[in-house]
Design a protein around this motif. Structure first.
Motif, PDB file in Angstrom:
ATOM      1  N   ARG A 194       0.838  -1.206   0.000  1.00 27.81           N
ATOM      2  CA  ARG A 194       0.000   0.000   0.000  1.00 27.81           C
ATOM      3  C   ARG A 194       0.872   1.255   0.000  1.00 27.81           C
ATOM      4  O   ARG A 194       0.626   2.218  -0.713  1.00 27.81           O
ATOM      5  N   THR A 195       1.898   1.253   0.837  1.00 33.56           N
ATOM      6  CA  THR A 195       2.815   2.400   0.939  1.00 33.56           C
ATOM      7  C   THR A 195       3.517   2.649  -0.400  1.00 33.56           C
ATOM      8  O   THR A 195       3.625   3.793  -0.864  1.00 33.56           O
ATOM      9  N   ARG A 196       3.971   1.558  -1.010  1.00 33.10           N
ATOM     10  CA  ARG A 196       4.668   1.688  -2.300  1.00 33.10           C
ATOM     11  C   ARG A 196       3.746   2.297  -3.355  1.00 33.10           C
ATOM     12  O   ARG A 196       4.125   3.224  -4.079  1.00 33.10           O
ATOM     13  N   LEU A 197       2.513   1.789  -3.418  1.00 30.92           N
ATOM     14  CA  LEU A 197       1.568   2.282  -4.414  1.00 30.92           C
ATOM     15  C   LEU A 197       1.181   3.734  -4.145  1.00 30.92           C
ATOM     16  O   LEU A 197       0.995   4.523  -5.088  1.00 30.92           O
ATOM     17  N   SER A 198       1.088   4.095  -2.853  1.00 27.11           N
ATOM     18  CA  SER A 198       0.756   5.485  -2.510  1.00 27.11           C
ATOM     19  C   SER A 198       1.859   6.429  -2.984  1.00 27.11           C
ATOM     20  O   SER A 198       1.588   7.534  -3.477  1.00 27.11           O
ATOM     21  N   LYS A 199       3.114   5.993  -2.836  1.00 26.10           N
ATOM     22  CA  LYS A 199       4.239   6.805  -3.312  1.00 26.10           C
ATOM     23  C   LYS A 199       4.206   6.931  -4.835  1.00 26.10           C
ATOM     24  O   LYS A 199       4.481   8.000  -5.391  1.00 26.10           O
ATOM     25  N   GLU A 200       3.867   5.829  -5.490  1.00 24.95           N
ATOM     26  CA  GLU A 200       3.763   5.859  -6.954  1.00 24.95           C
ATOM     27  C   GLU A 200       2.661   6.819  -7.393  1.00 24.95           C
ATOM     28  O   GLU A 200       2.793   7.526  -8.391  1.00 24.95           O
ATOM     29  N   MET A 201       1.564   6.836  -6.613  1.00 21.77           N
ATOM     30  CA  MET A 201       0.451   7.744  -6.919  1.00 21.77           C
ATOM     31  C   MET A 201       0.915   9.198  -6.785  1.00 21.77           C
ATOM     32  O   MET A 201       0.594  10.052  -7.624  1.00 21.77           O
ATOM     33  N   GLN A 202       1.657   9.493  -5.714  1.00 19.21           N
ATOM     34  CA  GLN A 202       2.173  10.849  -5.517  1.00 19.21           C
ATOM     35  C   GLN A 202       3.084  11.266  -6.668  1.00 19.21           C
ATOM     36  O   GLN A 202       3.037  12.414  -7.132  1.00 19.21           O
ATOM     37  N   LYS A 203       3.910  10.330  -7.119  1.00 19.90           N
ATOM     38  CA  LYS A 203       4.830  10.629  -8.228  1.00 19.90           C
ATOM     39  C   LYS A 203       4.039  10.923  -9.509  1.00 19.90           C
ATOM     40  O   LYS A 203       4.354  11.868 -10.247  1.00 19.90           O
ATOM     41  N   ALA A 204       2.998  10.119  -9.750  1.00 22.27           N
ATOM     42  CA  ALA A 204       2.161  10.344 -10.947  1.00 22.27           C
ATOM     43  C   ALA A 204       1.489  11.710 -10.869  1.00 22.27           C
ATOM     44  O   ALA A 204       1.444  12.457 -11.856  1.00 22.27           O
ATOM     45  N   ASP A 205       0.962  12.061  -9.671  1.00 21.62           N
ATOM     46  CA  ASP A 205       0.326  13.375  -9.489  1.00 21.62           C
ATOM     47  C   ASP A 205       1.330  14.499  -9.742  1.00 21.62           C
ATOM     48  O   ASP A 205       0.995  15.525 -10.356  1.00 21.62           O
ATOM     49  N   VAL A 257      -1.316  10.061 -16.589  1.00 26.69           N
ATOM     50  CA  VAL A 257      -2.732   9.863 -16.252  1.00 26.69           C
ATOM     51  C   VAL A 257      -3.088   8.372 -16.322  1.00 26.69           C
ATOM     52  O   VAL A 257      -3.787   7.846 -15.450  1.00 26.69           O
ATOM     53  N   ALA A 258      -2.590   7.689 -17.357  1.00 23.58           N
ATOM     54  CA  ALA A 258      -2.858   6.246 -17.493  1.00 23.58           C
ATOM     55  C   ALA A 258      -2.212   5.469 -16.344  1.00 23.58           C
ATOM     56  O   ALA A 258      -2.805   4.535 -15.781  1.00 23.58           O
ATOM     57  N   ARG A 259      -0.994   5.902 -15.972  1.00 20.24           N
ATOM     58  CA  ARG A 259      -0.280   5.243 -14.865  1.00 20.24           C
ATOM     59  C   ARG A 259      -1.049   5.443 -13.563  1.00 20.24           C
ATOM     60  O   ARG A 259      -1.206   4.516 -12.756  1.00 20.24           O
ATOM     61  N   LYS A 260      -1.568   6.648 -13.368  1.00 21.44           N
ATOM     62  CA  LYS A 260      -2.320   6.955 -12.150  1.00 21.44           C
ATOM     63  C   LYS A 260      -3.579   6.087 -12.057  1.00 21.44           C
ATOM     64  O   LYS A 260      -3.933   5.590 -10.966  1.00 21.44           O
ATOM     65  N   ALA A 261      -4.244   5.887 -13.187  1.00 20.92           N
ATOM     66  CA  ALA A 261      -5.463   5.075 -13.199  1.00 20.92           C
ATOM     67  C   ALA A 261      -5.162   3.635 -12.799  1.00 20.92           C
ATOM     68  O   ALA A 261      -5.920   3.005 -12.044  1.00 20.92           O
ATOM     69  N   LYS A 262      -4.021   3.122 -13.284  1.00 19.55           N
ATOM     70  CA  LYS A 262      -3.645   1.741 -12.939  1.00 19.55           C
ATOM     71  C   LYS A 262      -3.314   1.618 -11.456  1.00 19.55           C
ATOM     72  O   LYS A 262      -3.662   0.632 -10.800  1.00 19.55           O
ATOM     73  N   ILE A 263      -2.627   2.642 -10.923  1.00 18.54           N
ATOM     74  CA  ILE A 263      -2.272   2.624  -9.495  1.00 18.54           C
ATOM     75  C   ILE A 263      -3.536   2.687  -8.645  1.00 18.54           C
ATOM     76  O   ILE A 263      -3.672   1.971  -7.642  1.00 18.54           O
ATOM     77  N   ALA A 264      -4.483   3.522  -9.064  1.00 18.62           N
ATOM     78  CA  ALA A 264      -5.753   3.637  -8.330  1.00 18.62           C
ATOM     79  C   ALA A 264      -6.477   2.298  -8.314  1.00 18.62           C
ATOM     80  O   ALA A 264      -7.081   1.903  -7.294  1.00 18.62           O
ATOM     81  N   GLU A 265      -6.422   1.600  -9.439  1.00 18.86           N
ATOM     82  CA  GLU A 265      -7.051   0.273  -9.543  1.00 18.86           C
ATOM     83  C   GLU A 265      -6.398  -0.691  -8.554  1.00 18.86           C
ATOM     84  O   GLU A 265      -7.072  -1.458  -7.844  1.00 18.86           O
ATOM     85  N   ALA A 266      -5.063  -0.672  -8.519  1.00 22.99           N
ATOM     86  CA  ALA A 266      -4.327  -1.577  -7.627  1.00 22.99           C
ATOM     87  C   ALA A 266      -4.624  -1.258  -6.162  1.00 22.99           C
ATOM     88  O   ALA A 266      -4.805  -2.161  -5.337  1.00 22.99           O
ATOM     89  N   LEU A 267      -4.705   0.021  -5.819  1.00 23.84           N
ATOM     90  CA  LEU A 267      -5.033   0.409  -4.435  1.00 23.84           C
ATOM     91  C   LEU A 267      -6.443  -0.030  -4.054  1.00 23.84           C
ATOM     92  O   LEU A 267      -6.701  -0.445  -2.929  1.00 23.84           O
ATOM     93  N   GLU A 268      -7.355   0.075  -5.012  1.00 24.88           N
ATOM     94  CA  GLU A 268      -8.738  -0.343  -4.779  1.00 24.88           C
ATOM     95  C   GLU A 268      -8.788  -1.838  -4.448  1.00 24.88           C
ATOM     96  O   GLU A 268      -9.533  -2.256  -3.559  1.00 24.88           O
ATOM     97  N   ARG A 269      -7.962  -2.605  -5.183  1.00 26.43           N
ATOM     98  CA  ARG A 269      -7.943  -4.057  -4.935  1.00 26.43           C
ATOM     99  C   ARG A 269      -7.444  -4.372  -3.531  1.00 26.43           C
ATOM    100  O   ARG A 269      -7.828  -5.379  -2.937  1.00 26.43           O
ATOM    101  N   LEU A 270      -6.538  -3.538  -3.016  1.00 30.76           N
ATOM    102  CA  LEU A 270      -5.949  -3.809  -1.703  1.00 30.76           C
ATOM    103  C   LEU A 270      -6.838  -3.387  -0.548  1.00 30.76           C
ATOM    104  O   LEU A 270      -6.546  -3.690   0.616  1.00 30.76           O
ATOM    105  N   LYS A 271      -7.940  -2.670  -0.860  1.00 32.43           N
ATOM    106  CA  LYS A 271      -8.805  -2.150   0.200  1.00 32.43           C
ATOM    107  C   LYS A 271      -9.329  -3.258   1.114  1.00 32.43           C
ATOM    108  O   LYS A 271      -9.420  -3.115   2.320  1.00 32.43           O
ATOM    109  N   GLY A 272      -9.693  -4.369   0.482  1.00 31.99           N
ATOM    110  CA  GLY A 272     -10.289  -5.454   1.281  1.00 31.99           C
ATOM    111  C   GLY A 272      -9.266  -6.329   1.962  1.00 31.99           C
ATOM    112  O   GLY A 272      -9.614  -7.199   2.767  1.00 31.99           O
ATOM    113  N   ALA A 273      -7.992  -6.121   1.595  1.00 35.19           N
ATOM    114  CA  ALA A 273      -6.954  -6.984   2.181  1.00 35.19           C
ATOM    115  C   ALA A 273      -6.596  -6.469   3.571  1.00 35.19           C
ATOM    116  O   ALA A 273      -6.389  -5.285   3.783  1.00 35.19           O
ATOM    117  N   VAL A 274      -6.557  -7.368   4.547  1.00 36.60           N
ATOM    118  CA  VAL A 274      -6.276  -6.978   5.944  1.00 36.60           C
ATOM    119  C   VAL A 274      -4.947  -7.584   6.367  1.00 36.60           C
ATOM    120  O   VAL A 274      -4.694  -8.752   6.113  1.00 36.60           O
TER     121      VAL A 274
END
Length: 905
Positions: free
Chosen positions: A842-853, A888-905
């Protein structure tokens, strides 16, 4: 026949093209198509001197896609080929040849002998571009090839000139033209290139009449600013803006032209810009296009001070000395007669400096017009030329587009067309050359012109006019090359005769051309076609974009970034180049071409070839009685469904001139659907025991392969025709076979099943790639329907093998620590606890999201900066836009991956 191990374009393409030609595959009016709907395109005629460049490659690839597509749809297709005589270019080629061979020059040998040499050159070397178009795969009806100076087209040109002259639409006039002092001819705007040049802006003091000039007293002079001081000898006025308070008191007074002594009025005209230079401009109607218009508004004289070679022509120049008192200054100026314009500039400035008449000199970069052939500075030159009253002809041509009879694709080009047509100027149609259609005008002893189809007719008219036998001299000039090209859609079909071809194929269906000749060619064909045929020349005008280099820069020899299409054909094959150009031909968007893209589509051709070999090795052959609608296996029903779906998408895209969408659809179907999924899923059946399922699958593999060859034929004609020949017996060449049309193959049930399997495997693969998971992982179907569980059971082995799944199970809900996938509305879970560190991911993907932004924000800052947009080259702006799209395309993919991790505990 066994398929060779590898596809070698160089060994196949020439042989295939000869097969097409021997079969008359591209001939219009084939007997079996007598009752068919006609479809016609006229090729934009390349110069007879030309060699295939990337613009030709794109233009003719798109035309060929349309022609092959419509031919397969059963239409009677005429793709009318031909070449243009290219007046200046051809004359230069032959003159250069004479010089290299140390033979007599053009003028030494005389007109008749020179033209004989040009025709000899044309017979020897004029077919180069035609053979190169054949290498590209162009399916023109070569039996009907025309040349803008062949006998039939020459007859059409003469008739048009004479009829327009009789109607008062062609006339002779003295106007400014683009004059090439090297080639000694007028040239068109298209033959002028604007070169950014570091020059100067000279501020010159013109004394006021009635005042003693004193460089220290501004009330005794007016300052004009110019970049071309050599033309000042032809000045007839000084213009200031009517609202410029600095000069209001001077309007109506006279200035005295330095070095000459001519009195010139100070006039008020809005052409003068108070913000530029001194706000006062010299007006030289005979040597500047804007000044020419100012001169007409104020009824000013036109004084030409240059010869045809751009040397000062002052001796015996009545207009130059008219009303000018004798003086030492005038005598010194007259002594400069015969001086080259640039030497004259230096001499004039030296004299002005000496007299204190130069106030200041500023460095200034500005564009200077150069001849594209001669590379010399073009001179606006006042001369007698023949003109067409284009304004009169333009009105019906404007109405035809406004009324929708002819439409532009993309539609935004209509605005360009209207802007040009509604502000159209008289069209200069005479050229001071020998090679071309000689103007059918003969002059009597007093200079009166007699325009006629033949010299005998002109002689009869002259004798009647003078009341006695009159000596006539023919006009030496020839017509602008664009004049004969303007008649191309109907002259090539036999006009002025009423031929069967003219009745059948005119108006033509489509014109494919570049935006740079909308005015020079498209508009003129519209005008001439409507005037002489009383009908539009074409229904659709498709305007394609430019082919640029990989970085987006315009190709030019000086930059060294020109990509040779023939070299690409030699290395990768014509099909790979054609498919690249089609796949990148998005409407309104320039093509950034790289050899890597062409290589990529060569790999696509290899993939198709290998798929055909795989089918052959697995006993997949045509079964004459096979009907895809009879398929029982879900997998086979699915590929039939997908084939019909792809054919519909490709057909719709080509009809709408969305060539890139059509290419993308066929690529996706061949590579992804057929090769990656269908053949992969069919393997167990193909290598399994004999039986109905195996036989059906073998027949379906062969059927789908043949349908692919049909759908790909317009884009990649060589490899598809070769595979058509080596994979089975067919009644006709693929180029003449029927375009796929399916009914009854849609199968939503089969698509729902196989589509679910594909989507599931694709989703699992995405998660594995995103999270760098190497080991096999379990799959849990969470709360899914009985139907989905049954599907998973039927395709379990495929899912495990293709998605690297260790086990498939069902549960009421997703296990803890799972990544959830929503596949067609149902949940599939991948338990990843212990496989990856979910918190760290999650942390890695969040950093990737910040970089895309941050990347998006950085590009937005540039694109929203007016200074950047004004100064950055076009290719740099385009590159920034592409960076943004990627982020923008990279950000969409990262958002998708983060969404998938939402249910993971």
């Amino acid at each position: 026949m066994t398929i060779d191990k590898t596809y070698q374009p160089s060994e196949v393409e020439g042989r295939i093209y000869r097969t097409w030609e021997q079969a008359g595959a591209f001939r219009a009016g084939r007997p079996e198509r007598d009752a068919a709907t006609p479809y016609s395109i006229v090729i934009p005629p390349p110069n007879v001197t030309g060699s295939l460049h990337m613009g030709h490659a794109l233009n003719n690839t798109l035309q060929d896609i349309l022609c092959r597509f419509e031919r397969m749809r059963g239409k009677d297709v005429l793709w009318q080929p031909g070449t243009d005589h290219a007046g200046i270019a051809t004359q230069m080629v032959v003159e250069r040849q004479l010089m290299e061979r140390q033979e007599k020059s053009r003028r030494e040998m005389g007109r008749e002998a020179f033209l004989k040499r040009v025709w000899e050159w044309k017979a020897e070397s004029g077919g180069t571009i035609v053979n190169q178009l054949k290498r590209l795969g162009a399916s023109c009806d070569w039996s009907r090839e025309r040349f803008t100076m062949d006998e039939g087209l020459s007859r059409a040109v003469l008739k048009v000139f004479v009829e327009l002259h009789r109607a008062g639409l062609i006339y002779k006039d003295k106007r400014l033209v683009n004059w090439d002092p090297n080639l000694l001819t007028a040239i068109s705007d298209l033959e002028v290139i604007q070169v950014e040049t570091k020059g100067h802006l000279w501020h010159l003091r013109y004394p006021i009449e009635g005042k003693n000039f004193n460089p220290e007293d501004p009330s005794t002079f007016i300052v004009v600013a110019t970049t071309r001081p050599e033309t000042m000898l032809g000045d007839v006025a000084v213009a200031v803006h009517p609202d410029d308070d600095r000069y209001k008191a001077l309007v109506g007074k006279n200035a005295i032209l330095p070095l000459v002594g001519r009195k010139i009025p100070i006039i008020a005209d809005e052409y003068s810009d108070p913000e530029k230079g001194s706000g006062a401009v010299k007006i030289t109607p005979a040597h500047d296009f804007n000044d020419f218009e100012v001169g007409k508004r104020h009824n000013l004289p036109q004084i030409n001070v240059f010869s045809t070679e751009a040397k000062l022509q002052l001796k015996d120049n009545a207009e130059f000395v008219a009303g000018v008192p004798a003086s030492a200054d005038l005598s010194a100026t007259l002594a400069m007669n015969g001086t080259d314009r640039f030497a004259a500039r230096k001499a004039i400035l030296a004299r002005l400096e000496e007299k204190g008449l130069v106030e200041k000199i500023e460095p200034q970069s500005h564009v200077v017009p150069h001849g594209d052939r001669s590379n010399v500075v073009i001179e606006p030159f006042l001369t007698d030329q023949w003109y067409v009253n284009a304004q009169g002809l333009a009105k019906p041509a404007i109405a035809a587009v406004r009324g929708g009879k002819t439409r532009f694709i993309p539609k935004n080009w209509e605005k360009t067309y209207f802007d040009w047509m509604e502000n159209i100027q008289p069209w200069c149609i005479s050229r001071q050359l020998w090679w071309g259609h000689q103007i059918p005008a003969w002059y009597g002893p007093d200079g009166k012109a007699f325009v006629a189809l033949t010299e005998a007719e002109a002689q009869t008219d002259a004798d009647k006019h003078y009341g006695k036998k009159a000596a006539l001299t023919r006009d030496e000039d020839v017509l602008d090359t664009w004049f004969s090209s303007a008649l191309w859609p109907f002259s090539t079909l036999g006009w002025p005769d009423s031929t069967p071809e003219l009745k059948r194929y005119y108006p033509t269906s489509t014109l494919v051309t570049g935006f740079d000749i909308i005015f020079f060619w498209v508009a003129r064909m519209m005008m001439m076609g409507i005037h002489f045929m009383k009908e539009i020349p074409f229904h659709d005008v498709y305007i394609h974009a430019l082919v640029r280099d990989a970085s987006g820069a315009k190709m030019s020899k000086s930059k060294g970034n020109v990509i040779d299409p023939l070299a690409l054909i030699d290395e990768y094959g014509a099909d790979a180049l054609r498919f690249t150009l089609a796949a990148m031909a998005a409407q309104g968007r320039d093509i950034k071409l790289s050899t890597q893209r062409v290589e990529g589509y060569r790999n696509f051709a290899t993939k198709l070839w290998n798929a055909a070999r795989f089918a052959e090795m697995n006993g997949c052959a045509n079964v004459a009685s096979f009907d895809p609608k009879s398929a029982k296996e879900t997998l086979n029903r699915w590929i039939a469904h997908e084939t019909a779906k792809a054919a519909a998408e490709i057909t719709e895209a080509i009809e709408a001139y969305r060539f890139n969408d059509a290419a993308t659809a066929v690529y996706r179907f061949v590579w992804n659907i057929y090769c990656d999924w269908y053949l992969e899923l069919a393997k167990p059946l193909l290598i399994g025991p004999a039986g109905a399922a195996k036989s059906e699958t073998q027949a379906m593999v062969a059927w789908a392969r043949d349908e692919i060859l049909k759908l790909l034929q317009p884009f990649m004609p060589f490899i598809t025709e070769e595979l058509w020949a080596v994979t089975g017996k067919h009644d006709a060449l693929l180029a003449l076979d029927a375009w796929p049309s399916y009914a009854g193959l849609s199968d939503d049930k089969a698509e729902a099943e196989i589509g679910w399997v594909i989507d599931l495997v694709t989703a699992i693969r995405s998660v594995r790639a995103e999270m760098n998971i190497v080991a096999a992982i379990p799959l849990v179907l969470a709360g899914t329907s009985a139907e989905t569980k049954a599907r998973a059971e039927r395709w379990a082995e495929f899912i495990k093998r293709l998605a690297r799944v260790s086990d498939i199970s069902s549960a009421a809900s997703s296990p803890q620590g799972s990544v959830q996938l929503i596949v067609r509305g149902e949940t599939a879970a991948l338990p990843l606890k212990g496989v990856i560190d979910i918190a760290a991911e999650r942390t890695r993907l969040s950093k990737e999201m910040q970089k895309a932004d941050a990347d998006i924000a950085r590009v937005d800052a540039k694109l929203n900066n007016p200074n950047f947009m004004a100064r950055a080259p076009e290719e740099v702006v385009e590159e920034e836009k592409e960076k943004r799209e990627e982020a923008v395309a990279r950000k969409a993919k990262i958002a998708e991956a983060l969404e998938r991790l939402k249910g993971a505990v």
